[in-house]
Write a protein that holds these residues in place. Structure first.
Motif, short mmCIF file in Angstrom:
data_model
loop_
_atom_site.label_atom_id
_atom_site.label_comp_id
_atom_site.label_asym_id
_atom_site.label_seq_id
_atom_site.Cartn_x
_atom_site.Cartn_y
_atom_site.Cartn_z
N GLU A 80 0.86 -1.19 0.00
CA GLU A 80 0.00 0.00 0.00
C GLU A 80 0.89 1.23 0.00
O GLU A 80 1.58 1.51 0.98
CB GLU A 80 -0.90 -0.01 1.24
N ALA A 81 0.87 1.96 -1.10
CA ALA A 81 1.79 3.09 -1.25
C ALA A 81 1.59 4.16 -0.19
O ALA A 81 2.53 4.80 0.25
CB ALA A 81 1.64 3.70 -2.64
N LYS A 82 0.35 4.37 0.25
CA LYS A 82 0.06 5.42 1.21
C LYS A 82 0.11 4.95 2.66
O LYS A 82 -0.34 5.65 3.56
CB LYS A 82 -1.33 6.01 0.91
N PHE A 128 2.39 14.31 -0.48
CA PHE A 128 2.92 13.57 -1.62
C PHE A 128 1.81 13.18 -2.60
O PHE A 128 0.69 12.82 -2.20
CB PHE A 128 3.63 12.30 -1.15
N SER A 129 2.13 13.21 -3.87
CA SER A 129 1.24 12.67 -4.89
C SER A 129 1.26 11.15 -4.81
O SER A 129 2.09 10.55 -4.11
CB SER A 129 1.69 13.12 -6.28
N LEU A 130 0.38 10.51 -5.57
CA LEU A 130 0.35 9.05 -5.59
C LEU A 130 1.68 8.49 -6.08
O LEU A 130 2.21 7.52 -5.52
CB LEU A 130 -0.79 8.56 -6.49
N GLY A 131 2.24 9.11 -7.12
CA GLY A 131 3.52 8.65 -7.65
C GLY A 131 4.65 8.79 -6.65
O GLY A 131 5.51 7.92 -6.53
N GLY A 157 0.47 4.99 -10.33
CA GLY A 157 0.78 6.39 -10.08
C GLY A 157 2.09 6.88 -10.66
O GLY A 157 2.38 8.08 -10.60
N LEU A 158 2.89 5.98 -11.22
CA LEU A 158 4.17 6.40 -11.79
C LEU A 158 3.99 6.93 -13.21
O LEU A 158 3.10 6.49 -13.94
CB LEU A 158 5.15 5.23 -11.81
N GLU A 352 7.46 15.37 -8.31
CA GLU A 352 6.30 16.26 -8.18
C GLU A 352 5.42 16.21 -9.41
O GLU A 352 4.26 16.60 -9.38
CB GLU A 352 6.77 17.70 -7.95
N GLU A 353 5.97 15.74 -10.56
CA GLU A 353 5.20 15.75 -11.79
C GLU A 353 4.29 14.55 -11.93
O GLU A 353 3.49 14.47 -12.83
CB GLU A 353 6.15 15.81 -12.98
#
Length: 355
Positions: A80-82, A128-131, A157-158, A352-353
């Protein structure tokens, strides 16, 4: 090596994983596939001792996860990334994981650089963004330099450059002799990454095969022919007793045909060919064919099928576990592992992109 033996998990009356047995080999990327509700997340959670099996066993290098000393050095996982405390910075998140398993502080900087998060190392993860979260999760999974890595939807998310980077990273880890176990719903990405496949449906093992063998067994092969002389081609095929089917855009297809023999037949009969090519199903098509009887959720209603409703599903078998099991705070419990021993450059795209 990860080894499952008769692994079973029930949640009340729901059978999530049903006597699942397989090994995840070293030195190759093993893809873990299955429809929603097949039991993939539950299986990965049991590997990491986040869920206890109802019966059966799962071991990592012969031991249960809970019996591993400094587990981040054995197996690294991203479920889980988050699963990061939102108030912690990227640096502090990796630091406390490193200290919990006696990993040198210097590894934190190495991993931040590897995944391209050095510029945001002191920022809190809540922004943070998902990526970016995905990159931090990958760093956590590689922190202890483990022999086994396990990823659930690692490219989620990448951006395209990040996807290429993680794909190449997994291949390099496998080339070093490590065990790489990855679950994803992106068939196109899995086709480019995995060497071996483990497929489950409704908690049961459906396939444990190499990628080429899986596609071969679950799809048809054909030879496509295209010619400006269709009548002459059809006469030649008919004379040879070869059955032909119509293909796209005026072409013809011979199912399970021999490419060389068909080319020789055309030449012997003076048939001009504009195309003579082998045709094989994609991984996605083979997967859909394999799991057609194991799909729990269908488009159009989104309602789970009742037990025994799908063709081929034994009467009385409960549907798979809900597909929304979270990975929990995997970083603290499941533990990650470390960067590859050979140099693997971090992606150049700015975190960030990514969205």
């Amino acid at each position: 090596m990860i080894e499952l033996h008769e692994l079973t998990k029930r949640y009340g009356d729901t059978l999530a994983v049903d006597r699942l047995s397989f090994q995840v080999p070293q030195g190759v990327v093993t893809g873990f596939l299955g429809p929603n509700g097949a039991g993939k997340s539950t299986t990965m959670r049991m590997i990491l001792d986040l869920d206890r099996p109802t019966s059966g066993s799962v071991t990592i290098d012969g031991k249960r996860y809970g019996r591993l000393s400094e587990p981040l050095k054995y197996i690294g996982a991203l479920l889980e990334a988050k699963a990061v405390h939102p108030g912690r910075t990227a640096y502090d998140h990796l630091l406390w994981l490193a200290q919990s398993n006696r990993i040198p502080r210097s590894r934190v900087d190495e991993l931040l650089d590897l995944v391209g998060l050095t510029s945001v190392a002191r920022k809190r993860s809540r922004g943070f963004s998902l990526g970016m979260g995905q990159r931090l999760g990958i760093a956590s999974a590689l922190l202890g330099d483990p022999e086994i890595v396990m990823f659930d939807e690692p490219v989620n998310g990448l951006d395209p450059e990040g996807i290429l980077w993680i794909r190449n990273l997994m291949k390099r880890l496998a080339a070093e002799g490590r065990t790489v176990f990855v679950s994803s719903h992106l068939m196109s990405e899995m086709a480019l990454t995995a060497d071996h496949l483990v497929v489950i449906g409704r908690g049961r093992l459906l396939a444990d095969l190499s990628m080429p063998e899986f596609i071969r067994q679950n799809s048809r092969t054909a030879v496509r022919l295209r010619t400006p002389q269709p009548e002459r081609l059809l006469d030649a095929l008919d004379s040879a007793g070869i059955r032909v089917e119509g293909g796209p855009e005026g072409s013809y297809e011979v199912v399970d045909g021999d490419l060389a023999k068909l080319g020789e037949l055309a030449a012997a009969n003076g048939v001009v060919l504009h195309e003579l090519s082998p045709q094989q199903a994609s991984l996605e098509e083979a997967f859909m064919q394999m799991t057609a009887d194991s799909v729990q959720y269908h488009a159009g209603g989104g309602t789970p099928l009742p037990p025994g409703a799908a063709p081929g599903n034994p009467p009385g078998t409960a549907p798979g576990a809900p597909g929304a099991w979270g990975a929990g705070w995997q970083a603290g419990k499941a533990g990650p592992g470390g960067p590859p021993r050979t140099g693997t450059g971090a992606p150049n795209a700015k975190p960030e992109e990514e969205n």
